[in-house]
Design a protein around this motif. Structure first.
Motif, short mmCIF file in Angstrom:
data_model
loop_
_atom_site.label_atom_id
_atom_site.label_comp_id
_atom_site.label_asym_id
_atom_site.label_seq_id
_atom_site.Cartn_x
_atom_site.Cartn_y
_atom_site.Cartn_z
N LEU A 157 0.93 -1.03 -0.21
CA LEU A 157 0.09 -0.07 -0.02
C LEU A 157 1.00 1.18 -0.04
CD1 LEU A 157 -2.83 1.51 0.32
CD2 LEU A 157 -2.50 1.16 2.65
N GLY A 158 1.90 1.13 0.90
CA GLY A 158 2.85 2.58 0.77
C GLY A 158 3.44 2.61 -0.40
N GLU A 159 3.86 1.52 -1.14
CA GLU A 159 4.61 1.68 -2.56
C GLU A 159 3.50 2.18 -3.41
OE1 GLU A 159 7.28 -2.30 -1.51
OE2 GLU A 159 5.67 -2.58 -3.25
N VAL A 160 2.14 1.67 -3.41
CA VAL A 160 1.35 2.29 -4.40
C VAL A 160 0.89 3.60 -3.96
CG1 VAL A 160 -1.13 1.98 -5.08
CG2 VAL A 160 0.25 -0.31 -4.75
N LEU A 161 0.77 4.13 -3.00
CA LEU A 161 0.46 5.44 -2.64
C LEU A 161 1.59 6.24 -2.99
CD1 LEU A 161 -1.01 5.17 0.89
CD2 LEU A 161 -2.41 6.02 -1.06
N ALA A 162 2.89 5.88 -3.14
CA ALA A 162 3.80 6.74 -3.44
C ALA A 162 4.07 6.99 -5.06
CB ALA A 162 5.25 5.98 -3.02
N GLU A 163 3.19 5.96 -5.71
CA GLU A 163 3.31 6.04 -7.14
C GLU A 163 1.82 6.65 -7.92
OE1 GLU A 163 4.08 2.34 -9.02
OE2 GLU A 163 5.51 1.76 -7.29
N VAL A 164 0.94 6.32 -7.14
CA VAL A 164 -0.52 6.96 -7.53
C VAL A 164 -0.49 8.64 -7.34
CG1 VAL A 164 -3.01 6.97 -7.06
CG2 VAL A 164 -1.83 4.91 -7.31
N PRO A 165 -0.63 9.32 -8.13
CA PRO A 165 -0.50 10.78 -7.88
C PRO A 165 -1.67 11.24 -6.97
CG PRO A 165 -1.00 10.27 -10.28
CD PRO A 165 -1.10 9.00 -9.76
N ARG A 166 -1.27 12.14 -6.13
CA ARG A 166 -2.39 12.57 -5.12
C ARG A 166 -3.40 13.55 -5.99
NH1 ARG A 166 -2.07 14.81 0.57
NH2 ARG A 166 0.01 14.00 0.74
N GLN A 167 -4.69 13.23 -5.62
CA GLN A 167 -5.81 14.04 -6.56
C GLN A 167 -5.87 15.39 -5.89
OE1 GLN A 167 -9.14 11.52 -6.90
NE2 GLN A 167 -10.64 13.38 -6.51
N PRO A 168 -5.87 16.42 -6.63
CA PRO A 168 -6.17 17.61 -6.32
C PRO A 168 -7.25 17.88 -5.48
CG PRO A 168 -5.83 17.45 -8.74
CD PRO A 168 -6.00 16.18 -8.25
N ALA A 169 -7.01 18.69 -4.44
CA ALA A 169 -8.22 19.00 -3.65
C ALA A 169 -9.34 19.56 -4.37
CB ALA A 169 -7.83 19.94 -2.40
N GLY A 170 -10.63 19.29 -3.90
CA GLY A 170 -11.71 19.74 -4.63
C GLY A 170 -12.18 18.68 -5.53
N GLU A 171 -11.60 18.00 -6.21
CA GLU A 171 -12.18 16.88 -7.00
C GLU A 171 -12.46 15.65 -6.19
OE1 GLU A 171 -9.93 15.70 -10.27
OE2 GLU A 171 -9.25 17.70 -10.66
N GLN A 172 -11.77 15.75 -4.83
CA GLN A 172 -11.98 14.59 -3.90
C GLN A 172 -13.31 13.98 -3.64
OE1 GLN A 172 -9.09 15.01 -0.80
NE2 GLN A 172 -7.34 15.05 -2.14
N ARG A 173 -14.26 14.94 -3.40
CA ARG A 173 -15.54 14.36 -2.91
C ARG A 173 -16.64 14.13 -4.17
NH1 ARG A 173 -15.68 12.19 1.85
NH2 ARG A 173 -13.75 12.93 2.58
N ASP A 174 -16.04 14.36 -5.54
CA ASP A 174 -17.02 14.58 -6.56
C ASP A 174 -16.73 13.23 -7.37
OD1 ASP A 174 -17.69 16.87 -5.75
OD2 ASP A 174 -16.31 17.91 -6.94
N ARG A 175 -16.30 12.29 -6.71
CA ARG A 175 -16.09 11.09 -7.68
C ARG A 175 -17.22 10.28 -8.15
NH1 ARG A 175 -11.64 8.64 -8.96
NH2 ARG A 175 -9.78 9.80 -8.56
#
Ligand SMILES: *Cc1c(COP(=O)(O)O)cnc(C)c1O
Length: 442
Positions: A422-440
């Motif tokens: 999980l730590g490795e994956v999180l380091a590779e998956v780009p962080r989603q810009p704030a604001g888009e986070q709740r609109d999935r």
């Protein structure tokens, strides 16, 4: 340092996170946690049970809270049911093969795992169908004592099927539904409450609700409670008889490893059995089914919770699967479950980049089931990547990563590996810009 795992639990205290020293790099950290995992596995009294299951070493299976793994011997037993019992004995198996009595016999096998005496549990139908039987029967029990009780309280965070069924049951019985946060349930009970329907463990967050306290509060208010044990049966001690539970239901394909769609169970407290009035009184619930009588006369005991001809193949697969519990104490399973989820949270805190995940699962043991739910803005992409790397959890949209810990076959090295990946994956998956986070979306 930034390695503490933030938690959504304001009241439950911090997650226990004794993280390695601030200057240690990832390698020593991984070495020390892997070393701890090996030591914990070496002293685990349940470790040997993993060999009873069909699992591959390439995969960490943390989805037993959705579909339990296959016990190895089930395939052979089912082969015998099909080839010999069905193929050769044919109709004789209903009597000679014990098919007819399987629902109550297997109910008695489940009983000790949930703290019930013999004759109180019957197996059959889906959880949804049993929720219907239990809620309507509970309304009927409450009504005979006090017809003015017109409310059905429903856990507002319930697994959806329970809510859908309860709403239909309410329409049919002329009651109204009152959704209540389980934390506020005791205060919401009153003279108008007929029944409360509550999930023992929240399927999304892994929060364990207070079964003894809520049951006692309901009884003090003159109401009944129906407990849904889908996420607690086989994961922790339930104590149905001890805590005076009225009615309960649960599935058998999660922590009881009964197989996909294996039949659910229904518990009816001994004191309610004589008055239990099923809304689905099929011929299997008749006191003398083969009399083929036109008038219904209910069988004694939990058997009156039966409906029609049981699903024998699924039911006997479940019966075989329950063999893995031979000599296993649920208390030992619970102790290991808590140790596993504590250790997983500790590893996540150590491996996950700061601020990417937060635990929705209560830190307090008294409030935790057997899963860890992590909130993560990038959850869909992260879970897809975890699965492709052999760490099997699941996603609850839009932003929940769910990891189920089945102590019979999950070990501490599995927990460490899952958190590390999980730590490795999180380091590779780009962080989603704030604001888009709740609109999935849903
Ligand atoms: C898994 C689950 C169910 C499933 O219901 P089925 O009718 O077996 O599909 C119901 N309620 C809860 C709380 C669950 O976790």
């Amino acid at each position: 340092m930034s390695e503490s795992l933030s938690t959504d639990e304001s009241l439950s205290g911090p997650v226990a996170v004794p993280v390695s020293g601030p200057l240690s790099g990832p390698e020593p950290k991984a070495r020390s946690l892997a070393g701890r995992a090996a030591a914990l596995d070496a002293e685990d009294e349940l470790a040997g049970l993993r060999d009873l299951f069909t699992l591959d070493d390439d995969t960490v299976y943390l989805d037993g809270n959705s579909l339990g793994a296959l016990p190895r011997h089930v395939a052979g037993r089912l082969q015998d049911v099909i080839s010999r019992q069905w193929g050769e004995l044919r109709i004789r198996s209903w009597t000679e093969g014990g098919w007819w009595t399987a629902p109550e016999r297997i109910g008695d096998r489940i009983a000790p795992l949930v703290g019930a005496g013999q004759g109180r549990i019957v197996v059959g139908d889906s959880t949804s169908v049993n929720v219907f039987k239990a809620v309507v029967a509970a309304v009927r029990l409450a009504e005979s004592a006090d017809p003015a009780r017109d409310e059905i309280l429903v856990d507002a965070t319930t697994f959806p099927t329970d809510g859908y069924i309860a709403r239909s049951a309410a329409r049919m019985t002329g009651r109204r539904i009152v959704p209540v946060d389980p934390a506020e349930l005791s205060g919401a009970l009153g003279p108008r409450t007929a029944v409360a329907l509550v999930n023992h463990v929240d399927f999304r967050t892994g929060r364990l609700h207070d079964l003894p306290g809520i049951t006692a509060a309901a009884h003090a208010a003159g109401a009944l409670v129906v407990w849904d044990l889908c996420h607690s049966a086989g994961a922790l001690p339930v104590g149905l008889d001890e805590h005076g539970v009225d009615l309960a239901v649960g599935c058998t394909y999660k922590y009881l490893n009964g197989g996909p769609g294996s039949p659910a169970f229904l518990y009816v407290a001994e004191r309610h059995q004589a008055a239990f009035d099923s809304p689905l009184p099929g011929w299997n619930a008749h006191t003398d089914p083969f009399a083929m009588a036109q008038d219904f006369a209910a069988a004694d005991g939990a058997v009156r919770g039966r409906v029609g001809t049981p699903d024998i193949l699924s039911m006997l697969a479940l019966e075989a699967a329950l063999d893995v519990w031979e000599g296993v104490r649920v208390e030992a399973v619970r102790a290991k479950s808590l140790a596993l989820t504590d250790f997983f949270l500790e590893c996540v805190a150590a491996y996950a980049p700061a601020g990417r995940v937060s635990s929705m699962t209560p830190a307090a043991h008294a409030e935790r089931g057997s899963q860890v739910a992590l909130r993560c803005a990038e959850a869909p992409a992260v879970m897809a990547e975890l699965i492709s790397r052999g760490v099997i959890g699941d996603l609850r949209r839009p932003d929940v990563l769910r990891f189920g810990f089945t102590p019979l076959y999950v070990g501490f090295a599995d927990a460490e590996r899952a958190a590390r990946v999980l730590g490795e994956v999180l380091a590779e998956v780009p962080r989603q810009p704030a604001g888009e986070q709740r609109d999935r979306g849903v």
